[in-house]
Each structure stands twice: as C-alpha cells, then as structure tokens.
Scaffold this motif. Structure first.
Motif, short mmCIF file in Angstrom:
data_model
loop_
_atom_site.label_atom_id
_atom_site.label_comp_id
_atom_site.label_asym_id
_atom_site.label_seq_id
_atom_site.Cartn_x
_atom_site.Cartn_y
_atom_site.Cartn_z
N ILE A 34 0.80 -1.23 0.00
CA ILE A 34 0.00 0.00 0.00
C ILE A 34 0.84 1.27 0.00
N GLY A 35 2.13 1.18 0.29
CA GLY A 35 2.97 2.37 0.26
C GLY A 35 3.08 2.94 -1.14
N PRO A 36 2.68 4.22 -1.35
CA PRO A 36 2.64 4.78 -2.70
C PRO A 36 4.00 5.09 -3.31
N THR A 37 5.05 5.17 -2.50
CA THR A 37 6.36 5.53 -3.04
C THR A 37 7.24 4.32 -3.32
N LYS A 38 6.78 3.15 -2.94
CA LYS A 38 7.55 1.94 -3.17
C LYS A 38 7.49 1.57 -4.65
N PRO A 39 8.62 1.32 -5.30
CA PRO A 39 8.59 0.99 -6.73
C PRO A 39 8.04 -0.39 -7.00
N GLY A 40 7.59 -0.59 -8.23
CA GLY A 40 7.09 -1.90 -8.62
C GLY A 40 8.23 -2.89 -8.81
N VAL A 41 7.86 -4.16 -8.92
CA VAL A 41 8.87 -5.22 -9.06
C VAL A 41 8.67 -6.04 -10.34
N VAL A 42 7.60 -5.77 -11.06
CA VAL A 42 7.32 -6.49 -12.30
C VAL A 42 7.12 -5.48 -13.42
N ALA A 43 7.77 -5.69 -14.56
CA ALA A 43 7.63 -4.78 -15.69
C ALA A 43 6.33 -5.07 -16.45
N TRP A 44 5.65 -4.03 -16.89
CA TRP A 44 4.42 -4.19 -17.66
C TRP A 44 4.68 -4.97 -18.95
N GLU A 45 5.85 -4.75 -19.55
CA GLU A 45 6.18 -5.48 -20.76
C GLU A 45 6.20 -6.99 -20.51
N ARG A 46 6.66 -7.40 -19.33
CA ARG A 46 6.67 -8.82 -18.99
C ARG A 46 5.25 -9.35 -18.84
N VAL A 47 4.37 -8.56 -18.24
CA VAL A 47 2.97 -8.96 -18.11
C VAL A 47 2.36 -9.16 -19.49
N LEU A 48 2.62 -8.26 -20.41
CA LEU A 48 2.08 -8.38 -21.75
C LEU A 48 2.59 -9.64 -22.45
N GLY A 92 -4.95 -4.27 -6.27
CA GLY A 92 -3.97 -3.47 -5.57
C GLY A 92 -3.78 -3.96 -4.15
N GLY A 93 -3.45 -2.98 -3.28
CA GLY A 93 -3.49 -1.54 -3.41
C GLY A 93 -4.79 -1.03 -4.00
N GLU A 94 -4.71 0.19 -4.47
CA GLU A 94 -5.82 0.82 -5.21
C GLU A 94 -5.34 1.08 -6.62
N PRO A 95 -5.73 0.24 -7.59
CA PRO A 95 -5.19 0.35 -8.95
C PRO A 95 -5.49 1.66 -9.64
N THR A 96 -6.60 2.30 -9.31
CA THR A 96 -6.93 3.55 -10.00
C THR A 96 -6.09 4.72 -9.51
N ARG A 97 -5.23 4.50 -8.55
CA ARG A 97 -4.30 5.55 -8.12
C ARG A 97 -3.29 5.87 -9.22
N GLN A 98 -2.98 4.89 -10.06
CA GLN A 98 -1.95 5.06 -11.07
C GLN A 98 -2.55 5.49 -12.41
N LEU A 99 -1.97 6.54 -12.97
CA LEU A 99 -2.46 7.07 -14.24
C LEU A 99 -2.41 6.02 -15.35
N GLY A 100 -1.38 5.18 -15.34
CA GLY A 100 -1.18 4.24 -16.42
C GLY A 100 -2.19 3.13 -16.51
N VAL A 101 -3.05 2.99 -15.49
CA VAL A 101 -4.00 1.87 -15.51
C VAL A 101 -4.99 1.98 -16.67
N VAL A 102 -5.30 3.20 -17.10
CA VAL A 102 -6.25 3.37 -18.20
C VAL A 102 -5.66 2.83 -19.50
#
Length: 229
Positions: A48-62, A79-89
């Motif tokens: 839930i910490g908003p400043t902690k970086p991710g550990v999985v690349a979106w390219e890998r998910v794709l 999440g977390g709260e997925p709509t917090r991130q602009l890129g979710v759209v």
C-alpha cells in the motif's frame, strides 16, 4: 500496440492464473502498488505504500498475456488501489486490444479515473468500506466515503457489472452497519452485494494483534452476523 514503451506502472505482483478474483472467470491478476487508504484488515498491507517501486515490468505482463490468449477469460487490475496510477487506463486499453475482458478491484477513491476506465471495463469488484460516519475509522484517513459512492454511481449508471463487497471489520462495524450499507447500495441499483470476513494473513501486524484480542474477548463473532445478510 501503441504506448507500451512509455507506459509507467508500478506493479507489486502478478498472478498469471486465478479462479477466485472474478466470479466465474479464469483470469490473470495485476497488483498495482500504492493506496491512499490504510484499512487495518488489508491483506495486501505490504504493497500500500505509494512511493515503493514496482517489481514487475508491464512489458513482462504483456508477454505472459500474449501466451495465454485463448486460455484466460480476462485480466483483473487489483492493488493496493489500482486507479491511483495514471497508467491503468492505457493498460486496460492494451488488455482489451489483446482480446481479454477487463476486471477491476477498487474502493472507488478516484472517481475521475473510474470515468476514464469505463470504455474498457467488463466487471468491477467494488469495496464499500463502511457507513459514512465510520469510513474514516476503517480507512484510517479523513472522509465519509462520498468519493467511493460517486464512483459506484458512475459504474452502475454506465451499466458495468458490479459486485459490491464489504469486509466486516468487527473492530468498527456491526450488524446494523452492514444492513445500512446493503440498503444504500441496493438503492443505487446494485444487485450483487456480499459481506466478507476479515482475513489476518498479510494484514498490518498491529491490526492483527488487536483483532485477536477482540476475538478472545467477544461473546459473538462474524458467524453470528453474516448469515443475517
């Protein structure tokens, strides 16, 4: 697909196969880092910490999703709260472009982001945390949940399939609260409402200790309440 190289998502985890995150569907689940709320019972406390970086690349998910075409029904952003991130759209758009349905787990904290997601959503698991007077006690931040209800109204008005859930936090909520929430969401047009029991796995350790103390002293528990709803 456009936008793949520039898409920024902080992904805390990725589950390539799940049969329990979207009722009746086989899905992959993308867990996005960060949340504006601090619900004690959150079983994803570590992300839930908003400043902690991710550990999985979106390219890998794709890449994984490309290999799962025809095997999975959809992808759930959680999440977390997925709509917090602009890129979710943009991520939701890319998932639809791959031919998958799109699901979302949200507490509705960002109504404007919900509006932008509408063209891509097929189903939403929506958390209504509490009655208005107890929202702050559950989320740990000021507010009466009005932003959440705004998001819920938007989804229902758009005809998106929604399952509303309330986690019965016995440290804050009681039977009357559950009944009030149920009536409130039914009045908005929701037809699928479920009550969830608190899970201690992955929660804030301080909350876990408080819950165990409560349970050791309580004369009744969730089993006495849940069958009534």
């Amino acid at each position: 697909m456009s936008g793949v190289d520039s898409l920024r998502l902080d992904i805390a985890g990725f589950e390539p196969f799940s049969a329990c995150d979207w009722p009746g569907k086989l899905v992959a689940v993308v867990f996005l880092q960060g949340c504006p709320w601090r619900c004690g019972y959150c079983h994803n406390f570590d992300i839930i910490g908003p400043t902690k970086p991710g550990v999985v690349a979106w390219e890998r998910v794709l890449e994984v999703l490309e290999s799962r075409r025809g095997l999975l029904d959809g992808v759930v952003f959680s999440g977390g709260e997925p709509t917090r991130q602009l890129g979710v759209v943009e991520a939701a758009r890319q998932v639809r472009e791959l031919g998958f349905q799109v699901g979302l787990h949200t507490g509705g904290a960002y109504p404007r982001r919900i509006e932008k997601l509408l063209p891509y959503l097929d189903w939403v698991g929506f958390d209504v945390k509490a009655t208005p007077d107890k929202y702050a006690a559950v989320t740990g931040v000021p507010g009466d949940g009005s932003v959440a209800l705004e998001s819920l109204r938007t989804l229902v008005s758009a005809g998106i399939e929604v399952q509303v859930r309330t986690t019965l936090d016995p440290l804050v909520l009681d039977e009357d609260d559950i009944l009030e929430i149920r009536e409130q969401v039914y009045a908005l047009g929701v037809t699928d409402y479920v009550v969830q029991r608190v899970r201690t796995e992955g929660t804030n350790p301080e909350y876990g200790r408080a819950l165990e103390e409560y349970r050791s002293k309580a004369s009744h528990g969730a089993n006495d309440i849940l069958p009534l709803v």
